[in-house]
Design a protein around this motif. Structure first.
Motif, short mmCIF file in Angstrom:
data_model
loop_
_atom_site.label_atom_id
_atom_site.label_comp_id
_atom_site.label_asym_id
_atom_site.label_seq_id
_atom_site.Cartn_x
_atom_site.Cartn_y
_atom_site.Cartn_z
N SER B 143 2.27 7.39 -16.15
CA SER B 143 0.99 7.83 -16.72
C SER B 143 -0.08 7.84 -15.63
O SER B 143 0.09 7.24 -14.56
CB SER B 143 0.56 6.88 -17.83
OG SER B 143 0.26 5.62 -17.27
N TYR B 144 -1.19 8.52 -15.91
CA TYR B 144 -2.30 8.54 -14.95
C TYR B 144 -2.76 7.11 -14.63
O TYR B 144 -3.03 6.78 -13.49
CB TYR B 144 -3.48 9.33 -15.51
CG TYR B 144 -3.27 10.83 -15.59
CD1 TYR B 144 -3.02 11.57 -14.45
CD2 TYR B 144 -3.36 11.50 -16.79
CE1 TYR B 144 -2.85 12.94 -14.51
CE2 TYR B 144 -3.20 12.87 -16.87
CZ TYR B 144 -2.94 13.60 -15.72
OH TYR B 144 -2.77 14.95 -15.79
N GLN B 145 -2.83 6.30 -15.68
CA GLN B 145 -3.29 4.91 -15.49
C GLN B 145 -2.34 4.14 -14.57
O GLN B 145 -2.79 3.42 -13.67
CB GLN B 145 -3.38 4.18 -16.84
CG GLN B 145 -4.56 4.56 -17.69
CD GLN B 145 -4.26 5.79 -18.56
OE1 GLN B 145 -3.23 6.46 -18.40
NE2 GLN B 145 -5.17 6.10 -19.47
N ASP B 146 -1.05 4.30 -14.81
CA ASP B 146 -0.07 3.57 -13.99
C ASP B 146 -0.12 4.05 -12.53
O ASP B 146 0.02 3.24 -11.60
CB ASP B 146 1.35 3.77 -14.54
CG ASP B 146 1.54 3.03 -15.85
OD1 ASP B 146 0.71 2.15 -16.16
OD2 ASP B 146 2.52 3.32 -16.57
N ALA B 148 -2.73 5.30 -11.02
CA ALA B 148 -3.98 4.78 -10.43
C ALA B 148 -3.79 3.32 -10.04
O ALA B 148 -4.21 2.91 -8.94
CB ALA B 148 -5.12 4.92 -11.43
N ALA B 149 -3.12 2.55 -10.91
CA ALA B 149 -2.90 1.13 -10.60
C ALA B 149 -1.96 0.98 -9.41
O ALA B 149 -2.19 0.15 -8.53
CB ALA B 149 -2.31 0.44 -11.82
N SER B 154 -9.02 5.13 -8.30
CA SER B 154 -9.58 5.28 -9.65
C SER B 154 -8.79 6.31 -10.46
O SER B 154 -8.11 7.18 -9.89
CB SER B 154 -11.04 5.72 -9.54
OG SER B 154 -11.09 7.05 -9.09
N LEU B 155 -8.92 6.18 -11.76
CA LEU B 155 -8.25 7.12 -12.66
C LEU B 155 -8.73 8.55 -12.42
O LEU B 155 -7.93 9.50 -12.38
CB LEU B 155 -8.54 6.70 -14.11
CG LEU B 155 -7.84 7.45 -15.22
CD1 LEU B 155 -6.34 7.31 -15.10
CD2 LEU B 155 -8.31 6.96 -16.57
N VAL B 158 -7.10 10.09 -9.39
CA VAL B 158 -5.71 10.50 -9.64
C VAL B 158 -5.69 11.84 -10.35
O VAL B 158 -4.94 12.75 -9.97
CB VAL B 158 -4.98 9.42 -10.48
CG1 VAL B 158 -3.65 9.95 -11.02
CG2 VAL B 158 -4.72 8.19 -9.63
N LYS B 159 -6.50 11.96 -11.39
CA LYS B 159 -6.53 13.22 -12.15
C LYS B 159 -6.95 14.39 -11.27
O LYS B 159 -6.36 15.47 -11.32
CB LYS B 159 -7.48 13.09 -13.34
CG LYS B 159 -6.92 12.22 -14.45
CD LYS B 159 -7.88 12.15 -15.60
CE LYS B 159 -7.31 11.31 -16.73
NZ LYS B 159 -8.27 11.12 -17.81
#
Lengths: 150, 180
Positions: B143-146, B148-149, B154-155, B158-159
């Motif tokens: 996922s985008y969150q994963d 980014a982590a 930052s999220l 990534v996007k």
């Protein structure tokens, strides 16, 4: 194009690409690396895999170092203190003569500096400034050309 | 543990490990180096993971991390995750669907292969900070969150990077020569 459409299209096209296949050289390389790793000498391995004799010996050595530090350290400290006290009485006499010698040395150094050093100071500063400028120029050029930073 | 057993293990997973590495690094030579490192680590823990059903997942994670380490070690970290935008705006705006549709409907099998090759080439030509999150999203299904982590960014970044990567792919495909 909306983001969602582009995302879906790229996803589909990328997933349709054939999966890369490992080169034939990979397996022999891995097995050679594994053999080299397995054949490494005992001292390069984890301690718990050492031969039992070496484990015992290393433990004994470690214990010896620890005991030595505990037993010898207080004795050594006493010896050093005694040596310092013995020296201290003789120091006051030596200090006076040393101060005189130092004064003579400083006077001679001052005379030498005035004759030889002072005239060169402006040139030395100029050289240092030029070198600093060259470093900055080279660094900037390297950043731009090699690393592409602006 | 026998070497023969480990050899079978490598044979079983080498394509998967290499594929992840070459997609993330965009370079088969570096990918082979990373794959070798990953399998050496697997050998060191082979008693634990050799017969485990989680071996594939373990290999995926270790390969991913090894690739990121490789990129940050051998390339400039500022470049890897920088906001530096390429001058994509100058490229011709031929719709991605059009490029893909032509390869689907009109192209022969050879042209289709060419199209695939172009897409692969375009992927490997992407800058690291676009290719890495793009691969993690589309192939590793993170996922985008994963992402980014994992990348420590930052999220939003990534996007943006993934979107720019997709746009770059679309433009490479529309006109590969102009994008070089």
């Amino acid at each position: 194009m909306p983001r969602v459409d582009l995302e879906q299209l790229v996803h589909e096209e990328l997933r349709r690409l054939p999966s890369p296949i490992a080169p034939r050289t990979l397996l022999p390389r891995v097995m050679a690396a594994v053999q080299a790793w397995a054949a490494r000498p005992w001292y390069a391995r984890a301690w718990f895999t050492w031969p039992i004799g070496l484990q015992v010996l290393s433990m004994a050595a470690l214990a010896g170092i620890l005991v030595g530090a505990v037993v010898i350290a207080p004795g050594a400290e006493q010896t050093v203190r005694a040596a310092i006290a013995a020296r201290a009485s003789g120091i006051s006499m030596a200090v006076t003569s040393a101060a005189r010698q130092m004064e003579g040395g400083v006077t001679a150094a001052r005379a030498l500096w005035r004759v030889l050093g002072e005239p060169l100071v402006p040139y030395a500063f100029a050289v240092v400034a030029l070198m600093a400028l060259a470093c900055v120029t080279f660094g900037t050029a390297l950043n731009r050309v090699a690393f592409g930073r602006t | 543990m026998s070497h023969a057993e480990f050899e079978a293990f490598v044979r079983r997973f080498q394509d998967m490990v290499f594929a992840i590495a070459v997609r993330l690094l965009g370079n088969p030579v570096d990918a082979e180096d990373v794959a070798q490192t990953v399998f050496l680590r697997a050998f060191q823990r082979f008693d634990a993971i050799g017969r485990s059903p989680a071996a594939a997942g373990w290999l995926r994670t270790v390969t991913r991390n090894a690739c990121l380490n490789h990129l940050s070690r051998y390339r400039n970290r500022l470049h890897l995750f920088s906001e530096l935008a390429r001058t994509d705006e100058d490229a011709p705006a031929i719709p991605y669907e059009a490029a893909m549709a032509s390869s689907e409907s009109q192209a022969t099998a050879i042209e289709s292969d060419e199209q695939r090759q172009q897409l692969q080439e375009a992927m490997s030509r992407l800058p690291d900070h676009q290719r890495v999150p793009l691969v993690l999203f589309h192939y590793e299904e993170m996922s985008y969150q994963d992402i980014a982590a994992l990348l420590g960014v930052s999220l939003g970044k990534v996007k943006t990077d993934i979107h720019r990567g997709r746009e770059s792919l679309r433009k490479y495909l529309a006109d590969p020569d102009a994008s070089r």
